[in-house]
Design an enzyme around this catalytic site. Structure first.
Site, mmCIF file in Angstrom:
data_model
loop_
_atom_site.group_PDB
_atom_site.id
_atom_site.type_symbol
_atom_site.label_atom_id
_atom_site.label_comp_id
_atom_site.label_asym_id
_atom_site.label_seq_id
_atom_site.Cartn_x
_atom_site.Cartn_y
_atom_site.Cartn_z
ATOM 1 N N HIS A 13 0.883 -1.188 0.000
ATOM 2 C CA HIS A 13 0.000 0.000 0.000
ATOM 3 C C HIS A 13 0.913 1.227 0.000
ATOM 4 O O HIS A 13 1.468 1.601 1.021
ATOM 5 C CB HIS A 13 -0.893 -0.005 1.244
ATOM 6 C CG HIS A 13 -1.854 1.144 1.304
ATOM 7 N ND1 HIS A 13 -3.193 0.987 1.603
ATOM 8 C CD2 HIS A 13 -1.691 2.479 1.093
ATOM 9 C CE1 HIS A 13 -3.792 2.163 1.593
ATOM 10 N NE2 HIS A 13 -2.895 3.094 1.291
ATOM 11 N N HIS A 15 1.678 5.289 -1.662
ATOM 12 C CA HIS A 15 1.314 6.482 -2.439
ATOM 13 C C HIS A 15 2.573 7.057 -3.068
ATOM 14 O O HIS A 15 3.479 7.483 -2.350
ATOM 15 C CB HIS A 15 0.657 7.529 -1.532
ATOM 16 C CG HIS A 15 -0.621 7.038 -0.923
ATOM 17 N ND1 HIS A 15 -1.840 7.189 -1.545
ATOM 18 C CD2 HIS A 15 -0.861 6.367 0.220
ATOM 19 C CE1 HIS A 15 -2.791 6.640 -0.792
ATOM 20 N NE2 HIS A 15 -2.217 6.123 0.285
ATOM 21 N N LYS A 96 -9.047 -0.282 -5.870
ATOM 22 C CA LYS A 96 -9.109 0.323 -4.541
ATOM 23 C C LYS A 96 -10.409 1.086 -4.359
ATOM 24 O O LYS A 96 -10.711 2.007 -5.121
ATOM 25 C CB LYS A 96 -7.919 1.288 -4.373
ATOM 26 C CG LYS A 96 -7.932 2.114 -3.088
ATOM 27 C CD LYS A 96 -7.618 1.279 -1.865
ATOM 28 C CE LYS A 96 -7.750 2.065 -0.574
ATOM 29 N NZ LYS A 96 -6.629 2.919 -0.273
ATOM 30 N N HIS A 135 -10.497 1.106 1.727
ATOM 31 C CA HIS A 135 -10.231 2.038 2.823
ATOM 32 C C HIS A 135 -11.446 1.948 3.747
ATOM 33 O O HIS A 135 -12.493 2.503 3.449
ATOM 34 C CB HIS A 135 -10.042 3.469 2.295
ATOM 35 C CG HIS A 135 -9.690 4.433 3.382
ATOM 36 N ND1 HIS A 135 -8.486 5.106 3.435
ATOM 37 C CD2 HIS A 135 -10.372 4.812 4.501
ATOM 38 C CE1 HIS A 135 -8.448 5.862 4.525
ATOM 39 N NE2 HIS A 135 -9.585 5.706 5.190
ATOM 40 N N HIS A 169 -4.677 -0.869 5.704
ATOM 41 C CA HIS A 169 -4.143 -0.166 6.890
ATOM 42 C C HIS A 169 -5.030 -0.297 8.129
ATOM 43 O O HIS A 169 -5.526 0.688 8.649
ATOM 44 C CB HIS A 169 -3.843 1.305 6.590
ATOM 45 C CG HIS A 169 -4.888 2.041 5.795
ATOM 46 N ND1 HIS A 169 -6.217 2.037 6.126
ATOM 47 C CD2 HIS A 169 -4.767 2.803 4.682
ATOM 48 C CE1 HIS A 169 -6.868 2.761 5.246
ATOM 49 N NE2 HIS A 169 -6.016 3.228 4.359
ATOM 50 N N ASP A 241 1.480 2.466 3.540
ATOM 51 C CA ASP A 241 0.637 3.654 3.404
ATOM 52 C C ASP A 241 1.495 4.908 3.502
ATOM 53 O O ASP A 241 1.054 5.939 4.005
ATOM 54 C CB ASP A 241 -0.497 3.680 4.445
ATOM 55 C CG ASP A 241 -1.579 4.695 4.099
ATOM 56 O OD1 ASP A 241 -1.620 5.141 2.928
ATOM 57 O OD2 ASP A 241 -2.362 5.047 4.992
ATOM 58 N N HIS A 245 3.372 14.324 1.733
ATOM 59 C CA HIS A 245 2.787 15.629 1.400
ATOM 60 C C HIS A 245 3.913 16.645 1.540
ATOM 61 O O HIS A 245 4.798 16.464 2.389
ATOM 62 C CB HIS A 245 1.669 15.992 2.382
ATOM 63 C CG HIS A 245 0.452 15.119 2.269
ATOM 64 N ND1 HIS A 245 -0.565 15.353 1.364
ATOM 65 C CD2 HIS A 245 0.079 14.002 2.938
ATOM 66 C CE1 HIS A 245 -1.502 14.419 1.488
ATOM 67 N NE2 HIS A 245 -1.134 13.590 2.439
HETATM 68 C C1 NCD Z 1 -3.390 8.987 2.241
HETATM 69 C C2 NCD Z 1 -2.953 10.052 1.235
HETATM 70 O O1 NCD Z 1 -2.436 11.092 1.643
HETATM 71 O O2 NCD Z 1 -3.104 9.808 0.036
HETATM 72 N N1 NCD Z 1 -3.411 9.590 3.540
HETATM 73 C C3 NCD Z 1 -3.351 8.939 4.732
HETATM 74 O O3 NCD Z 1 -3.457 9.590 5.769
HETATM 75 N N2 NCD Z 1 -3.163 7.645 4.808
HETATM 76 C C4 NCD Z 1 -4.706 8.419 1.831
HETATM 77 C C5 NCD Z 1 -5.114 7.193 2.577
HETATM 78 O O4 NCD Z 1 -4.552 6.096 2.390
HETATM 79 O O5 NCD Z 1 -6.023 7.301 3.397
HETATM 80 ZN ZN ZN Z 2 -3.176 5.067 1.663
#
Ligand code: NCD
Ligand code: ZN
Length: 337
Positions: A13, A15, A96, A135, A169, A241, A245
């Site tokens: 998982h 991003h 997803k 999710h 998660h 996860d 940012h």
């Molecule tokens: C994730 C994101 O920023 O894309 N953020 C998070 O807090 N985990 C999205 C997600 O998996 O919920």
């Molecule tokens: Zn995520």
């Protein structure tokens, strides 16, 4: 010096974002992992075959060719037809599902998870052997959102017994218990949810870099996650996860949700498994369980983790874009070679 070699470590998982952020963070995963399930919550979401293929190509362009890293692509869940799924099947590893508006870039998600309304898509996925990643949160009180979602997981597990459902998660003891009840339920667990509780996020001075969805829960929940992860139970697998940012989106009024762990995840997992005398189960958690659940072909890549201190960089930075990792500026006890 203590060390362990892990074959085919997977992050189930992840991003990776896009553009400059993708270029900054993708190499930090591809360096140590042999593959990752890549989340589709871009803006706009990855919901067509063209979008999947071009995103995969952008990921491959962002990493070193000899990193031997496979991006396992996912599609953003919508009510798709069987024809559409047959056509896209070979390009994706999973789909997803986000409840609408529940987390970062999930506005186009599902308004109501109704097993009857979603049956055509979910039956087609089961027939085509496409796992459903979920999710699992309601929009209720923040500490109860995952617990309240258990009835939805249960309804899905019963209505679609041939569909592989991944509870993404998980953060609660309730989820650990439900997981054990149905053969077609599996789960990913993050690094941060094995380590922190709500106290670490908001019990002292607010820690924006530990704020994520789902929010970290209680010590009882954290211990239940640790127990099942450390045991090597074949129904759970590591999914970081890792959700980067920009620093200014985290350290601001209205902090974005997500913990950035990709560069230190395997090292800190080795530390946790070692401290609990379970180093022998680390490979199950970060590799073999995922291979079996997702039917992945083993890759030839392996990574050696050593018990040697590592000073985590305060930030990872490129072109003025800065992301702060978990354990920023701190010493962790294990490192990669
Ligand atoms: C994730 C994101 O920023 O894309 N953020 C998070 O807090 N985990 C999205 C997600 O998996 O919920
Ligand atoms: Zn995520």
């Amino acid at each position: 010096m203590k060390s362990i070699e892990i074959n085919s470590p997977y992050d189930m998982h992840l991003h990776l974002r896009d553009n400059d952020m993708l270029k900054l963070v993708a190499p930090l995963s591809s360096k140590s992992f042999s593959g990752a399930i890549v989340m589709p919550n871009l803006v706009p979401p990855v919901d067509t075959k063209e979008a999947v293929i071009s995103y995969k190509n952008r990921i491959l362009d962002a990493i070193e060719a000899d990193d031997n890293f496979t991006p396992f692509m996912t599609l953003f869940f919508k009510p798709y037809t069987k024809e559409f799924l047959e056509d896209i099947k070979d390009e994706i590893t999973a789909i997803k599902l986000y409840p609408a508006g529940i987390t970062t870039n999930s506005e186009g998600g599902v308004e109501s998870i109704d097993t009857v309304a979603l049956a055509p898509t979910l039956n087609a996925m089961a027939e085509l052997n496409i796992p459903l990643c979920v999710h699992g949160e309601t929009n209720g009180f923040v500490m109860d959102r995952e617990k309240e979602f258990m009835s939805v997981y249960e309804a899905l597990a019963i209505a679609f017994p041939k569909l592989k459902i991944i509870m993404e998660h998980i953060t609660t003891k309730d989820a650990v218990e439900l997981l054990k009840k149905y053969d077609n339920l599996y789960a990913t667990i993050t690094l941060h949810h094995l380590l922190i509780t709500l106290d670490d996020v908001a019990g002292g001075m607010l820690q924006p870099h530990l704020f994520c969805k789902p929010i970290a829960k209680t010590p009882i929940d954290r211990d239940a996650l640790l127990e099942i992860a450390l045991s090597g139970n074949p129904k759970v697998m590591f999914g970081s996860d890792s959700a980067p940012h920009p620093q200014e989106a985290k350290e601001s009024c209205g902090c974005a949700a997500g913990v950035f762990t990709a560069p230190i995840a395997l090292q800190v997992l080795a530390q946790i498994f070692d401290e609990n005398g379970k180093l022998d189960n680390l490979e199950a958690f970060v590799s073999t369980n995922a291979s079996k659940i997702y039917n992945l072909k083993p890759s030839s890549k392996s990574i050696t983790l050593i018990q040697k201190e590592f000073l985590v960089p305060t930030a990872y930075e490129n072109n003025g874009l800065k992301v702060i990792p978990m354990f920023s500026g701190q010493i962790i006890k294990w490192s990669t070679e």
